[in-house]
Design a protein around this motif. Structure first.
Motif, mmCIF file in Angstrom:
data_model
loop_
_atom_site.group_PDB
_atom_site.id
_atom_site.type_symbol
_atom_site.label_atom_id
_atom_site.label_comp_id
_atom_site.label_asym_id
_atom_site.label_seq_id
_atom_site.Cartn_x
_atom_site.Cartn_y
_atom_site.Cartn_z
ATOM 1 N N VAL A 64 0.858 -1.203 0.000
ATOM 2 C CA VAL A 64 0.000 0.000 0.000
ATOM 3 C C VAL A 64 0.887 1.244 0.000
ATOM 4 O O VAL A 64 0.682 2.192 -0.777
ATOM 5 N N SER A 65 1.910 1.241 0.853
ATOM 6 C CA SER A 65 2.828 2.398 0.930
ATOM 7 C C SER A 65 3.541 2.652 -0.386
ATOM 8 O O SER A 65 3.803 3.794 -0.740
ATOM 9 N N SER A 66 3.878 1.574 -1.108
ATOM 10 C CA SER A 66 4.624 1.772 -2.351
ATOM 11 C C SER A 66 3.751 2.471 -3.396
ATOM 12 O O SER A 66 4.256 3.072 -4.328
ATOM 13 N N TYR A 67 2.436 2.408 -3.237
ATOM 14 C CA TYR A 67 1.532 3.124 -4.140
ATOM 15 C C TYR A 67 1.156 4.504 -3.616
ATOM 16 O O TYR A 67 0.926 5.423 -4.390
ATOM 17 N N LYS A 69 -11.159 -3.395 17.478
ATOM 18 C CA LYS A 69 -11.644 -2.323 16.601
ATOM 19 C C LYS A 69 -12.022 -1.075 17.425
ATOM 20 O O LYS A 69 -11.689 0.051 17.053
ATOM 21 N N ALA A 70 -12.682 -1.313 18.546
ATOM 22 C CA ALA A 70 -13.095 -0.180 19.396
ATOM 23 C C ALA A 70 -11.867 0.571 19.911
ATOM 24 O O ALA A 70 -11.845 1.807 19.956
ATOM 25 N N TRP A 71 -10.824 -0.187 20.294
ATOM 26 C CA TRP A 71 -9.566 0.454 20.741
ATOM 27 C C TRP A 71 -8.937 1.262 19.611
ATOM 28 O O TRP A 71 -8.492 2.396 19.815
ATOM 29 N N MET A 72 -8.943 0.695 18.420
ATOM 30 C CA MET A 72 -8.345 1.397 17.272
ATOM 31 C C MET A 72 -9.078 2.711 17.002
ATOM 32 O O MET A 72 -8.459 3.746 16.742
ATOM 33 N N GLN A 73 -10.399 2.646 17.081
ATOM 34 C CA GLN A 73 -11.178 3.872 16.857
ATOM 35 C C GLN A 73 -10.944 4.876 17.976
ATOM 36 O O GLN A 73 -10.828 6.074 17.746
ATOM 37 N N GLU A 74 -10.861 4.353 19.211
ATOM 38 C CA GLU A 74 -10.655 5.238 20.377
ATOM 39 C C GLU A 74 -9.349 6.031 20.250
ATOM 40 O O GLU A 74 -9.309 7.223 20.533
ATOM 41 N N ILE A 75 -8.277 5.372 19.824
ATOM 42 C CA ILE A 75 -7.004 6.102 19.774
ATOM 43 C C ILE A 75 -6.837 6.881 18.467
ATOM 44 O O ILE A 75 -5.903 7.663 18.321
ATOM 45 N N GLY A 76 -7.732 6.671 17.514
ATOM 46 C CA GLY A 76 -7.738 7.531 16.324
ATOM 47 C C GLY A 76 -6.964 7.000 15.131
ATOM 48 O O GLY A 76 -6.294 7.759 14.426
ATOM 49 N N LEU A 77 -7.092 5.703 14.888
ATOM 50 C CA LEU A 77 -6.388 5.112 13.741
ATOM 51 C C LEU A 77 -7.225 5.174 12.465
ATOM 52 O O LEU A 77 -8.455 5.245 12.521
ATOM 53 N N VAL A 78 -6.536 5.121 11.367
ATOM 54 C CA VAL A 78 -7.204 5.011 10.071
ATOM 55 C C VAL A 78 -7.826 3.615 9.976
ATOM 56 O O VAL A 78 -7.202 2.630 10.360
ATOM 57 N N MET A 79 -9.056 3.533 9.476
ATOM 58 C CA MET A 79 -9.731 2.234 9.462
ATOM 59 C C MET A 79 -9.981 1.711 8.040
ATOM 60 O O MET A 79 -10.581 0.652 7.874
ATOM 61 N N SER A 80 -9.548 2.453 7.005
ATOM 62 C CA SER A 80 -9.776 1.944 5.648
ATOM 63 C C SER A 80 -8.702 2.457 4.692
ATOM 64 O O SER A 80 -8.089 3.503 4.929
ATOM 65 N N LEU A 81 -8.495 1.716 3.623
ATOM 66 C CA LEU A 81 -7.500 2.111 2.619
ATOM 67 C C LEU A 81 -7.878 3.416 1.924
ATOM 68 O O LEU A 81 -7.013 4.186 1.532
ATOM 69 N N ARG A 82 -9.172 3.630 1.788
ATOM 70 C CA ARG A 82 -9.651 4.844 1.129
ATOM 71 C C ARG A 82 -9.103 6.091 1.820
ATOM 72 O O ARG A 82 -8.696 7.044 1.168
ATOM 73 N N THR A 141 -6.869 4.235 -4.330
ATOM 74 C CA THR A 141 -8.035 4.206 -5.209
ATOM 75 C C THR A 141 -8.235 2.779 -5.728
ATOM 76 O O THR A 141 -7.297 1.978 -5.706
ATOM 77 N N GLU A 142 -9.463 2.516 -6.181
ATOM 78 C CA GLU A 142 -9.809 1.135 -6.532
ATOM 79 C C GLU A 142 -8.892 0.561 -7.623
ATOM 80 O O GLU A 142 -8.545 -0.623 -7.603
ATOM 81 N N ASP A 143 -8.471 1.452 -8.547
ATOM 82 C CA ASP A 143 -7.629 0.961 -9.640
ATOM 83 C C ASP A 143 -6.233 0.523 -9.174
ATOM 84 O O ASP A 143 -5.487 -0.075 -9.929
ATOM 85 N N MET A 144 -5.892 0.853 -7.922
ATOM 86 C CA MET A 144 -4.572 0.433 -7.417
ATOM 87 C C MET A 144 -4.596 -0.986 -6.841
ATOM 88 O O MET A 144 -3.540 -1.577 -6.614
ATOM 89 N N LEU A 145 -5.792 -1.506 -6.568
ATOM 90 C CA LEU A 145 -5.867 -2.738 -5.770
ATOM 91 C C LEU A 145 -5.192 -3.944 -6.417
ATOM 92 O O LEU A 145 -4.525 -4.727 -5.736
ATOM 93 N N ASP A 146 -5.320 -4.070 -7.752
ATOM 94 C CA ASP A 146 -4.644 -5.206 -8.425
ATOM 95 C C ASP A 146 -3.139 -5.109 -8.221
ATOM 96 O O ASP A 146 -2.484 -6.096 -7.874
#
Ligand code: NZQ
Ligand code: ZN
Length: 393
Positions: free
Chosen positions: A280-283, A340-353, A358-363
């Motif tokens: 993901v980072s490389s994109y 998941k609740a802990w992740m949301q509590e501390i303020g993490l990103v929860m999705s690639l979006r 973008t969707e075209d990067m997924l392949d």
């Protein structure tokens, strides 16, 4: 399957750590052990802003060192920067690389350490072909400013090549580990909140990559559980009050132990969350810990049926889930809900979006994900990774 009784290993860690509020005071003593020319590698702005640059320069001057400045190491350090640093180190015949910064600067310094006297392209030789190091190595020392990667006490060096969209982590041997690392939690207090919580999740992920494997009774897993419990506790405190020294110092120490090779002893390891995160980072060049946060839960839900007893144990021991009246699967899923609740509590990103994917990067991201063996799901395929990434979107 490996077990601690069957596992055969050698354990040593060559890095000397100085920890605590007075730790920078140990730098002069460490410098005395090396020759006169020091390559001072650092990031983009933070150490000048915080005043750490001036303090380190003063110590280097007082020690009579000739300083070769190497600024501008970027998060997710690039192959171009690595080649530039290698040239600088070689041309100035440096005796020590002093990395002052986060994991990116430490990783980069280790890359320069092996690349300076490499007669071929170091990216091809050491990161793509993963050949053993057969040239002179320049010693590395670290002054760490961000808790997360564990780079301060391991041989890891992750380099990104944007031209070919590959981010590759190489784990070098003892000779490349930092000779010393200085960990003063106060130096981490200037971190932006986003980086602080990303670092916390990086630590969690390192522990889980080593915990979620095997069915044996293994001391390493008990250590991992203790580290995770401490991390969850301290990260909650730090998220509510980032200036809480006790919480920040516990996070810093936990980060080191999460990835200084100890808890992998006698175990196989998974590392697929990291393989996806790196791709993901490389994109997107996104922050490392956030890429892990975005892919972890969908990956865990996918592999859960293959490692159910361990997910049950994780739920009970780390998240305190009461199993009464629940099936094993319900307990395991309740554990992931608590995570998941802990992740949301501390303020993490929860999705690639949220990371600009973008969707075209997924392949391409799926194809760039190296498939490692050692986790619960046997024979994971690129098609399965593509399916998991879809669920992270
Ligand atoms: O560049 P500066 O201005 O210093 O700013 C940095 C950077 O923007 C900033 N920062 C660091 N300390 C600060 C600070 N800002 C204010 N106050 C401070 N005290 O934070 C930003 C991120 O820094 P970076 O070093 O990139 O973060 P991190 O420590 O998370 O390192 C990430 C890199 O390490 C690799 C990652 O892939 C990524 O390339 N990893 C290395 C590992 C290893 N060696 O074993 C394992 C990990 O899984 C990871 O892959
Ligand atoms: Zn990591």
């Amino acid at each position: 399957m490996s077990s601690i009784m069957k596992g055969t290993f050698t354990y040593s860690n060559p890095t000397r750590l100085h920890f605590g509020e007075e730790a920078l005071g140990k730098l002069a003593g460490e410098l005395a052990g090396f020759g006169p020319v020091v390559l001072l590698s650092y990031g983009q702005a933070s150490i000048k802003k915080s005043g750490l640059y001036d303090k380190v320069m003063e110590i280097l001057r007082a020690a009579g060192k000739t300083v070769v400045e190497d600024p501008g190491v970027m998060p997710n350090p690039t192959v171009e920067k690595l080649r530039e640093g290698a040239r600088l180190a070689r041309e100035n015949k440096v005796d020590l690389i002093l990395a002052v910064g986060g994991g990116s600067v430490c990783d980069y310094a280790k890359g320069v350490s092996v690349a300076a006297y490499c007669e071929e392209d170091p990216w091809e030789k050491y990161y793509v072909r993963m050949e053993p190091v057969d040239n002179a190595i320049i010693p590395v020392g670290c002054v760490l400013t961000m808790a997360g990667t564990g780079s301060e006490m391991n041989g890891g060096s992750v380099i990104t090549n944007h031209a070919v969209k590959r981010k590759i982590g190489r784990v070098f041997g003892d000779a490349v580990f930092p000779r010393f690392s200085i960990l003063d939690p106060v130096l981490t207090l200037t971190l932006p909140r986003y980086q602080m919580v990303a670092g916390c999740f990086d630590v969690m992920s390192h522990i889980l990559e080593q915990y979620l494997s095997g069915t044996d009774d293994n001391t390493s897993d008990y250590i991992a559980e203790g580290l995770m419990r401490s991390l969850v506790h301290s990260s909650r405190i730090a998220a509510a009050n980032p200036q809480d020294y006790e919480a920040r110092s516990n996070i810093m120490w936990t980060a080191t132990w999460a990835l200084n090779t100890l808890i992998a002893k006698g175990k196989t390891t998974d590392w697929m969350v990291h393989m996806m995160g790196h791709s993901v980072s490389s994109y997107t060049d996104a922050t490392h810990g956030m890429t892990l946060a975005a892919v972890t839960l969908p990956y865990f839900r996918y592999i859960l049926p293959y490692g159910l007893p361990k997910f049950v144990r994780f739920a009970r021991v780390v998240w305190g889930i009461d199993p009464t009246g629940k099936s094993d699967e319900e307990v395991a899923l309740a554990g992931l809900d608590a995570m998941k609740a802990w992740m949301q509590e501390i303020g993490l990103v929860m999705s690639l979006r949220e990371l600009g994917t973008t969707e075209d990067m997924l392949d391409g991201i799926a194809e760039g994900t190296f498939l490692l063996r050692g986790g619960y799901k046997p024979d994971l395929t690129t098609a399965e990774i593509r399916q998991i990434l879809e669920a992270c979107f």
